[in-house]
Design an enzyme around this catalytic site. Structure first.
Site, short mmCIF file in Angstrom:
data_model
loop_
_atom_site.label_atom_id
_atom_site.label_comp_id
_atom_site.label_asym_id
_atom_site.label_seq_id
_atom_site.Cartn_x
_atom_site.Cartn_y
_atom_site.Cartn_z
N LEU A 80 95.60 9.19 14.72
CA LEU A 80 95.95 7.79 14.63
C LEU A 80 97.54 7.64 14.29
CD1 LEU A 80 93.08 5.64 12.99
CD2 LEU A 80 93.88 5.34 15.42
N ASP A 81 98.26 6.97 14.96
CA ASP A 81 99.58 6.69 14.30
C ASP A 81 99.66 6.32 12.96
OD1 ASP A 81 100.56 7.84 16.60
OD2 ASP A 81 100.98 5.99 17.76
#
Length: 299
Positions: A37-38
């Site tokens: 996940l960024d």
């Protein structure tokens, strides 16, 4: 300690940051995550501990659900708000709900997607973001993705002064889908630059946001000596496989990595013994029996 901990990742942290934190809380090194996940994205991040690290690939095979927003009127280098603006084009008037909904529906099914330059996809041994940061360009491979559902969740907002429109969505998709790129492709349908302006992951690896713990929750569970109540069995990663309970005789074969003489029911089967999935076996058409694919051997 073996199992899966569904973490609700906070914004501002990388997925690796979460892994490092969990290692510290649990005082174990054998920890991994099942899908990056960024930093600017929050939500479901399943964390695998101990033997569960062997099933990370299977967790990643589950579908994912996101909610977020697309803003039309400008685009960036990263396809989200973290990058530099590279194009602007004001909207004279907003898209109608009919236009929005028709386009979202058209973007479901099996699609071809080109991953963004700022991504971890490897080309010629290097990650795309490494080329991007070096100012280099490289041909990006097309990939087949699946979008199961793509809907508007609330009325869009049109900023007449900026000439921008923000659309709120929820999307269910398969492995390898870049939601940032879906946002850009949505804008392209109307000849408009676009970015993903917000994103949260609501489901991943078979876990929903409602099941997730914060890192503080996990730390508290450790301090109160109740980790066993929050760590999910690694079997959760294997829900997509047909599970077969094996006999004592078969267990003696399986625990030593032997072949199983069983009629073919599925290409891959999960073998359960003593209440736990102990191995995945795959059917070998040449041998006409099942052979080991992944050994877990949970006590």
């Amino acid at each position: 300690m073996d199992g899966i901990i569904p973490i609700n990742k906070e914004r501002g942290m990388t997925s690796h940051d979460v892994v490092a934190k969990v290692r510290g809380i649990l005082r174990t090194k054998k920890v991994g995550h099942s899908g990056t996940l960024d930093p600017s994205v929050d939500g479901v991040l399943p964390i695998c501990v101990g033997r569960a690290t062997k099933v990370v690939d299977y967790l990643m095979g589950f579908g994912k659900v996101y909610q977020g927003s697309i803003t039309l009127g400008f685009s960036t280098t990263t396809e989200d708000l973290d990058g530099e603006v590279v194009e602007t084009k004001k909207l004279d008037e907003p898209l109608t709900d009919e236009q929005i909904n028709q386009t979202l529906t058209a973007m479901t099914g099996t699609l071809i997607q080109i991953p963004p330059m700022y991504s971890a996809v490897k080309v010629k041994g290097r990650k795309l973001y490494e080329y991007a940061r070096a100012g280099e360009t490289v041909e990006r491979p097309q990939r087949q993705i699946k979008v199961y559902d793509f809907v508007q969740t609330r009325p869009s907002i049109f900023d007449a002064e900026k000439g921008q429109q923000t659309i709120y969505f929820k999307v269910s998709c398969g492995k390898g889908t870049y939601v940032r790129t879906l946002a850009v492709d949505f804008g392209r349908h109307f000849g408009l630059p676009a970015v993903m302006s917000d994103l949260s992951r609501l489901a991943s690896g078979g876990f929903k946001i409602e099941e997730c713990l914060t890192l503080s929750d996990l730390e508290q569970a450790r301090d109160e000596d109740r980790l066993s109540t929050v760590i999910q069995p690694l079997d959760r990663a294997l829900d997509n496989f047909n599970t077969i309970t094996i006999s004592d005789v078969e267990w003696e074969i399986v625990k030593n990595g032997g072949f199983l003489n069983r009629p073919q029911t599925d290409e891959i089967i999960a073998l359960k013994y003593n209440g736990n999935i102990q191995a995945l076996y795959q059917y070998d058409t040449n041998r006409q029996n099942y052979i080991p694919k992944k050994m877990l051997l949970v006590r």
